[in-house]
Structure formats: C-alpha cells, structure tokens
Write an enzyme that holds these catalytic residues in place. Structure first.
Site, PDB file in Angstrom:
ATOM      1  N   LYS A 111     -66.832  -6.594 -95.707  1.00  0.00           N
ATOM      2  CA  LYS A 111     -65.753  -6.275 -94.753  1.00  0.00           C
ATOM      3  C   LYS A 111     -65.634  -4.763 -94.608  1.00  0.00           C
ATOM      4  O   LYS A 111     -65.727  -4.036 -95.601  1.00  0.00           O
ATOM      5  CB  LYS A 111     -64.435  -6.876 -95.259  1.00  0.00           C
ATOM      6  N   SER A 132     -57.264 -11.196 -90.978  1.00  0.00           N
ATOM      7  CA  SER A 132     -58.037 -10.080 -90.464  1.00  0.00           C
ATOM      8  C   SER A 132     -59.525 -10.163 -90.804  1.00  0.00           C
ATOM      9  O   SER A 132     -60.338  -9.497 -90.172  1.00  0.00           O
ATOM     10  CB  SER A 132     -57.473  -8.776 -91.031  1.00  0.00           C
ATOM     11  N   SER A 139     -55.179 -13.042 -95.017  1.00  0.00           N
ATOM     12  CA  SER A 139     -56.355 -12.601 -94.258  1.00  0.00           C
ATOM     13  C   SER A 139     -57.694 -13.090 -94.787  1.00  0.00           C
ATOM     14  O   SER A 139     -58.724 -12.863 -94.161  1.00  0.00           O
ATOM     15  CB  SER A 139     -56.382 -11.075 -94.167  1.00  0.00           C
TER      16      SER A 139
END
Lengths: 500, 494
Positions: free
Chosen positions: B79, B160, B184
């Site tokens: 990420k 997210s 998330s």
C-alpha cells in the site's frame, strides 16, 4: 514574607506591579526530546536534524529518558510535586520554524506540579528581605527551529538544529512585586538549574530565556490585565522589562486607556516594549493529547534515583558554609551563588587541608578570603571567568598552605600570587627560587631594627615623646628593609622591645 | 506452464521451498499480470526490479541449500501509505507526488527481511481517507468485480486499501499490505471477496507509515485466505522501539496455531449491529455465519454493545482531529509539492500548496478536525468523543465477560458503483459502521468472505476478538472460511 514596597508613582497615585515569569530552560542532554539528534550549541545550520525533527512522513517521536530525568531532578530541587503520571499534548499551529505543524508539549498533565523557592533581594546580607515565590508547574516541551530573515533579499532561511531540543518551561505564580524580586527569582532559578546540572543557564546562548508577565493594580486590588513580553534573555533585561512595561501600563491607564492582553517584544536598544500580536489575532493553538506517545509513568525506583543524584543545593550549602565552616554570611553567599564557584572553593579547601594537614574548618576562612578578594580581584583585572583561571585550586591550595604554616606572610603571599599569575609557576617553586620565605630570625631582624632606628632619629624622638602612632611607621620601615620577608609578629615584638 | 498467479502465499512459499518452481518464475508471472492490469488502476508505481531481486535471493538460497526465510521469493503489493526507500511514496496524494523516502517503514522492512519482494505501490484513498477508493489523486481503483447480468458499471473496491483489495482479488499479487484506521482493511476485503485482518493496535509498528489518525492506524495483511493472512501478519508484526505505541511482546506463531475447532468457545452476537434497512442478504449471511460457527463447535450468545450507535460520530471526530494535526507537516517547505506564486509570503505559500496538494475529502477532514480541536469547541467535540471511545471500549470489555469473539457483518452493503456515494460524504461514512467500533477499541478484527449478494457480489463476515487474541480471530475466520467454501472470483475482463 515581607510585602514589597516597590511602587510606581503615577499622576493619580501609587501603583503596584504584579509579575509572573515563564522561564524556558534548555535541558542539558546530548539528544533532543523526541529524537536522537545532537544538541550542541553553535553547530552548522541544519547539521543536527533527524528525520523526526524534519517531520518527514511517517516519522514518530520517542521520549528521551534523560530529558525527563533532568526535568524531574529540577522539580525536586524546587521542592515541587513530581507527577508520576503525565502526558504529552500537541500544540498545533502553523509556523515555518515548526516542521511538524505542532509542538509536543504538556498542557493538561505536566510532569512537575507545584513548588516554591526562597529568594532574597540581597543574598549576601543576612538581614535582607526574603520572599517565597511559588512555582506553578514545570512541563517539558520541544523547542522550535530558528528563522533567519536577513540572509537573502527575498528568502527566509530555516535552521532546524534547535527544532525538537528539550525545554523545561518553569512557570511561576504571579508572586513577584518588583523588578528586584523578578531579577532575584530568575537569578536563583538559574543558580539552581546549574547546581542540578539540568540546564547550563547560558542566557546569552538562549539556553535560558524568560517570558515576563506584567500587570499593574492599585495596591491590594484585583489583578489587572497582563501583557507577556517574550524571550527576555538576561536578568538585567527582565528587571528592565518589568520597570518599563509597568510604567507604560500606568501611563496608558491614567490617560484613560485600557491594557489589552497581548504579546510584546523587548527592544533593549530603545529601552521599550512593543506589541507583537494581540490576543484577538493570536494563534488559535489547538491542543490535544499526542496520539503517538503513551502517557509518561514514573516508578519509585526512577524517582529515588533522581532524588539520590541531586547535589547539595545553594541554600543548604550556604547555611552549611556559615554554620560548619564559620564563614561570614557575605562570603558564604558569594561562594554559593554559583555552582562552579562553590565547586572551585570546595576543591581549594579540600586540597588546602590535605597539603597543610589541617582541618577544612580551620582553613575555610583564609581560603574564602583569598578566593573572594585575591583571586576574584585578579580575574576581574584579567577579564576572565573562574573557569579560565590561570591558577588552579591545587596551586591555590599550595599558596594557602605556605601562608598557613608561616612560610609566607600576608604581603609575601600576595607577592607570590602576583608572580604565579604572571609565570604560571607553583608557589613553592617561586618561594624556593626567589627566596621569598618569611624569616623569624631574631638576630637579623634586630640588626635591621637597629639600622631603622638609627636612620630615623626624628621619628624616634617623637615616638618617645608620646606619639605612639609612629609604631606602625617603624614596622613599615623594618618590613621594607627586609623586602617584606620578616615575620610581622616577630618584628612587632622586637620593635616593642627596642623602642622600650 | 502452470499459472503460478493462481497460488496464494502459502502455496508459493512452499513451492519455492520445495523447488516445484522458482521464485523467478513466480515473480515473472506476477510482474506480467500487474503490467497487463492497468485498467484496474490498482498500482501507482510498479517495482518489478524489487520483486525480481527478492526472487533471485530466494532462488540462490534454494540452490545453496540454505535455510529459507519465511516469505522467501513471495512477491506482494505494498500500500502506498508505507514509506519505501528510494521508491515514490505518496499516500495517493498530489502533495507528496514524487516523494522518495530515504528510509523504509518498519512493516515493509519486516516483510523484506522475511524474504518478500515488492511488485509495486498500491493505489489507495488519499491519505487513507475514504471507503471507495475515489479520493486518490492517481484516479479511482476499479474493482475487478462486476455485477451479474452484463452490468459493466465500475464498482468500488472498497477503501482505503482499495488498490490492495483489487490487486489481490484480481490475482495481481498473492497478498498485500493494508492499513486500517476505521475499517480500511476489512471493508475493501469484504467488497472483493478476500480476507484481511487488522491486528491489535500496537502489533504492527507505525514507524514509516504515513499517519492518518495515529491512535487508530494499524497495518495488516490482505490475502486470499485466512492462512495467508496469518503468514503475512506474522512477518509484519513485532515490537519496534521507534514507535512508542508498539507492543513489546513476542509475535505468536499464528500460522502454526491455526485451528478451526471452536468447541468451548463462545461467540457473541451484538444486537446493535442489526441496523434498520440492512439488505436482507447481509442479515441472512450473518445468520448463516452463526450456523457455521455453531457447526464448528462454538456456543452462540447474545451480547449488547449499547454505545455502538455513537461509534461512528465519535470516530468522525477523533480521526479527523488527529488527521488535521498529522497532515500539518505537508506545508511545501521540505518535500513534495510547493505552490509559490510570485511575491507570495509564507502563509500564502502554505495555503496555495495545501489547496493544490490535498484532495476534497482530505480537506474536508482537515477542516472538521481543525474545527473540533479549536479552543471553543474542543470540550464539546473532542473531549466528548474521547469519552464515547472509552465507553465503547468498555462495552467490548463487558462482552468479553460472556464471550470469546463477536461475529458481525463487515459492511452494511456489497460493493457499490463508483460515483454512487461520492457526492454524499455521510452516506460514505456509513460504510464503516460495523468496523469502526473495534477500531476505536484497538481490537483485532478480520473480514472473511461469506457469500454473494443477489448481484453476485461478495459479502464479508467480521470476527472481532479480545486484545492480542489474533489467534482466536484467525481460528474463527478459518472455521467460517472452511464452511463458506467461497470460491467465487471475478472474470478477468481487464
């Protein structure tokens, strides 16, 4: 506690000044409060900046235990409550010298709670007024970086060497009522942190600076609105700020104006304070607990260690010098005002006792007198501080030992000291090489006395006619003839005999 | 040739270890897959060299007969919230565009130390703020899933960690890192039919992870199944002296401890998680999940978490408050974007830089956060929210007196179409309604896929556990996984 009689005489009567100080003291530590970066003074700009200090993305603070230890020790030295549970808060505001956009500080739960210190308007006078000034709290926080606006026509430069350096903010109660009290408080605080070793107290290097809160009121009435003059960096300036700002406030009020709560700057060149920003347009500091840090919890072992590591503090030391060493209040105060002076004196005394084989108590007074009058006088002339003294405590002790065992008379000792300062030689060496020993050889002295009496028949006649004050003249002449080496006691005794 | 991208973390690791295939082959195939999946926009930066270097190291170790590291030769996606040394790290923002850290986050370093390689930096909601992956400066991530019946509407991969969820679901990587502040990891995992676990707060170091809300942010893995999650989490976790909130505890051997026998365990069903207007499939899946856990031997108990309804409002005060502070450092002075108009002063430079550098959602949260922390409103909002947070944590503590885990749906709906909710921030925030309470309490929680809704889209079940009981959470997840038999996957249309 005695109330101060300091008053400002305004057009409409007398005014009392109320003063509180917020002193920022840089914690003596090799590393910053929340990073491992170094903290040395005077380093190349931005050479002591870690990724954390520069607020790089993802960087996290970790508390430097040594900074906490020093703040706790300082709190203990001020007789303050140590909070075993404290917490760091973020103080959020935008400024170019603040890379993170917030300062890590302690608003809600400071490390150190209430304490107090005794100040005297004249420490050297045992009868001087003393007063207790309350300490509200000490919290630890990060210093900001430094902005330089004068290095480039259109750019400002930022030096982050100071960013994140640990500060103790020592907040007093509004207990001071005169410039003298404010000055004495700051001087005492500086003395204490230096003793403790938690701050070097170098105000000219910015290691210690004061925000001065001043308000005025009619004696006995409610507190007036205060102003805060930021970053005042000497005891003298603090006293000036109080005086100037109080006078200004009285003039404003008497002219029908109102004091606005605001931040002011001190301009020592023009001897005035100027408005920096008023409360209305002041930053909206947004505070909240720093989520990157856990609360600080101190255990008893840590506190015990802090306590055990504290040195004898100035008040205790001064008392001991008076009671145990028999020093005058004045001398005790001079020797203990500063940690370095006390250390120097104690080294001198210990060494003197060792060399002379006598007790410290016996030697304390001559040692104190020599240090205060002879050495300080000489350093004063040379424009040097004690830590730059050309004569070490060991060398001083050798000199004092020669005086104590009668090898050197007072005047001879002074003479030898002069030579020590010039040559750096030790006292025994000087005495040996230059034959500056005091003599008690009665035969030799009697011979000189006979010569002096023969050379001054007029004075002799006057003396014998009843003018006894001339005794000193004969002593002086004899000493002079013997180049100061005669033992004054023996000279006295033999002269009395010779003069009949 | 076998399609190695069909394999998960454990199978790849074991295959490399037993020389069934080489790590180089694994890396090659994933690198090709990543390069062909641009339509999903799951990666901001591709790093084939990094994956290849790790593969070479693994193959060399195999050749020399050396002991292999736990993840030797397994490539993963990272990420873009994790700082990676020398590789652009932006948190999907314009303000950090081009920023290449000179340091490596602890979590990513832990993974590299375990032998993993990096296929690239995964797209995400900007600064991890969002539930649909529509706030990235680098464009939306498109879910590999589509509704049945020829509906080609692009769907949200969740947020997210939407790049992570999309990449794992599309088999672009066998596993990926995510971060979870209010859900998330779990919500995007549920949206794309994969597993993801947020460990106990403090298990994974936050050092080098770009901060959103420090007291909530926690890294975790996203992968195809529970076992892969256990393997990755083991590699990511561990005490880190550089993070004051890091837990100084040994990392359990979660993979070894996996056991889906739940006899003697009590599963709490919190009444408050049944909300009005829930799609029937969500309620039905939850009931099915209860049956699966019973089948695994667990006893079901009703529990009450009375403050649940206050969790979302409290979260949307605390998280923006911390974010407004954490994001203050992005000012155009030291790195990233700088907008400096001719003659602009410092304040103007800050304002212009931040106006241009932050997206709408980030600005919205900074403004909310600044507001709730301002002197006049601090007590009314932040202090109050902090108290609510304490009450929510207490709700969970009370629940632990009667049960071992909680079972809830992961999200209140299946994936929605991109654009459906982006105009309505409050509707978007509701996506986190089931994941936020456990985040506020710092508890370990995971999502595992349970089934499909009427449109053929995945739905997830959430297991919430006691502090530090990741093992229990993984075990309950495994029990569901074994019974759900979830094998659905998106067609490769990209």
């Amino acid at each position: 506690m005695t109330e101060s009689s300091y008053r400002i005489h305004g057009e409409t009567g007398e005014w009392e000044v109320v003063i509180g100080l917020e002193v920022h003291a840089q914690v003596t530590s090799n590393a910053k409060l929340m990073s491992g970066a170094a903290t040395a003074f005077g380093a190349e700009p931005n050479s002591q900046v870690s990724l954390i200090d520069a607020a790089m993305p993802g960087m996290l603070p970790t508390v430097n235990g040594e900074c906490i230890r020093q703040a706790v020790r300082t709190g203990m030295a001020l007789g303050a409550v140590i909070n075993k549970w404290s917490r760091f808060d973020r103080k959020n505001y935008f400024y170019a010298d603040l890379p993170q956009g917030y300062q890590i500080s302690q608003l809600y739960h400071p490390l150190v709670g209430e304490g107090a210190i005794e100040v005297s308007l004249d420490e050297k006078d045992p009868n001087a007024v003393t007063k207790t000034i309350g300490i509200e709290r000490i919290h630890v926080e990060q210093d900001a970086g430094k902005l330089m606006h004068d290095q480039h026509p259109t750019r400002s430069y930022v030096d982050l060497n100071r960013a994140g350096v640990a500060l103790m903010e020592i907040v007093s109660r509004p207990d001071m009522r005169s410039p003298q009290e404010a000055g004495a408080y700051l001087a005492k605080l500086r003395s204490i942190v230096r003793y403790v070793g938690s701050c070097d107290g170098n105000m000219d290097q910015g290691s210690m600076r004061a925000d001065v809160n001043v308000s005025v009121r009619r004696p006995g009435e409610e507190f007036g609105t205060r102003t805060e003059t930021k970053n005042v960096n000497s005891v003298r300036f603090v006293m000036q700020v109080v005086e100037i700002e109080a006078k200004r406030q009285v003039e404003v009020i008497e002219a029908g104006g109102r004091i606005v709560q605001e931040t002011r700057l001190f301009d020592p060149d023009r001897g005035e304070t100027r408005s920096m920003r008023s409360k209305e347009d002041a930053h909206d500091y947004r505070y909240f607990p720093d989520p990157d840090l856990l609360p600080l919890e101190l255990d008893d072992a840590f506190l015990d260690e802090c306590k055990a590591s504290l040195p004898e503090l100035p008040d205790a030391k001064r008392g001991r010098y008076e009671s145990e060493l028999g020093l005058s209040a004045y001398n005790a105060a001079v020797l203990t005002a500063d940690a370095d002076t006390a250390r120097w004196f104690e080294a001198l005394l210990a060494e003197s006792a060792r060399v002379a084989g006598k007790s410290e108590t016996e030697l304390a007074r001559p040692a104190a007198n020599w240090l205060i009058s002879d050495l300080f006088g000489a350093l004063n002339k040379l424009g040097k501080d004690l830590d730059e003294s050309p004569v070490s405590p060991v060398q001083g002790a050798e000199l004092l030992a020669l005086a104590a065992d009668g090898t050197l008379s007072g005047p001879l000792a002074k003479q030898v000291f002069e030579i020590m300062l010039e040559t750096g030689d030790s006292a025994p060496k000087i005495v040996e090489e230059r034959g500056l020993k005091q003599t008690s050889d009665t035969g030799a002295i009697e011979a000189v006395i006979a010569g002096v009496l023969a050379a001054n028949p007029n004075q002799l006649e006057q003396y014998r006619g009843g003018k006894e004050a001339l005794f000193g003249f004969f002593v002086g002449q004899t000493m002079k003839a013997m180049q100061g080496k005669a033992n004054p006691a023996v000279v006295n005794e033999l002269l009395k005999k010779a003069l009949g | 040739m076998t399609d190695l991208t069909e394999l998960g973390v454990a199978a790849l690791r074991d295959g490399i270890r037993t020389s069934k295939f080489s790590a180089r082959e694994v890396a090659d195939q994933f690198i090709v897959k990543v390069s062909k999946a641009k339509a999903l926009n799951a990666f901001i930066v591709e790093t084939p060299d990094h994956a290849m270097a790790a593969a070479r190291a693994a193959d060399e170790a195999v050749a020399k007969g050396e002991a292999l590291k736990p993840l030797a030769g397994v490539p993963i996606g990272m990420k873009d919230l994790f700082c990676t040394k020398g590789v652009q790290t932006t948190a999907a923002s314009h303000i950090l565009e081009g920023f290449k850290p000179v340091y490596e986050s602890t979590v990513s370093q832990n993974l590299w130390d375990a032998g993993a390689g990096m296929l690239g930096k995964l797209n995400m909601d900007q600064f991890a703020m969002g539930s649909s992956n529509e706030t990235s400066y680098f464009g939306n991530v498109i879910s590999p899933w589509r509704r049945g019946g020829g509906d080609k509407a692009p769907l949200a991969p969740g947020g997210s960690s939407g790049g992570s969820s999309a990449a794992v679901a599309a088999r672009l990587c066998p596993g990926a890192t995510g971060t979870d502040t209010g859900g998330s990891i779990r919500q995007p995992a549920a949206f794309v039919g994969i597993s993801g676990i947020k460990p106990t707060y403090g298990r994974c170091s936050r050092w080098g992870t770009i901060a959103f809300a420090s007291s909530l942010d926690q890294a975790g893995p996203m992968a195809r199944d529970v076992k892969d999650c256990a393997i990755l989490l083991e590699a990511m976790s561990g005490f880190d002296a550089k993070d004051s909130t890091s837990l100084n505890l040994p990392v359990p051997k979660w993979e070894e401890g996996l056991n889906s026998d739940l006899r003697g365990k009590k599963i709490g069903i919190p009444a408050e998680y049944l909300i009005d207007g829930s799609p029937p499939e969500i309620v039905q899946l939850w009931e099915t999940g209860i049956e699966w856990l019973k089948d695994a031997g667990a006893e079901i108990v009703e529990v009450s978490l009375p403050h649940t309804k206050y969790a979302l409002p409290a979260y949307y005060i605390i998280a923006p408050a911390e974010a407004s502070s954490n994001l203050a450092r992005y000012d155009g002075v030291r790195y990233g974007l700088r907008e400096l108009a001719e003659g602009a002063n410092l304040q103007e430079m800050y304002a212009a830089t931040r106006a241009a550098g932050f997206g709408e959602e980030v600005k919205r949260r900074i403004l909310i956060g600044t507001y709730v922390l301002s002197a006049g409103f601090y007590d009314a909002y932040f202090t109050q929210a902090s108290k609510v947070r304490t009450l929510i944590a207490r709700d969970f503590e009370n629940a632990w007196a009667v049960c071992d885990y909680l079972l809830t749906p992961t999200a209140p709906s299946a994936a929605f179409a991109l654009g459906d909710k982006s105009a309505d921030p409050l509707a978007m925030y509701l996506n986190d309604v089931f994941t936020v309470p456990s985040s506020l309490a710092g508890l370990p929680a995971m999502s595992v896929p349970g089934g499909l809704d009427k449109d053929g889209l995945p739905l997830g079940l959430q297991i919430i556990g006691k502090p530090l009981d990741e093992q229990g959470v993984l075990n309950a997840g495994l029990a569901i996984e074994q019974r759900a038999g979830f094998v659905a996957r998106p067609d490769a249309w990209w």
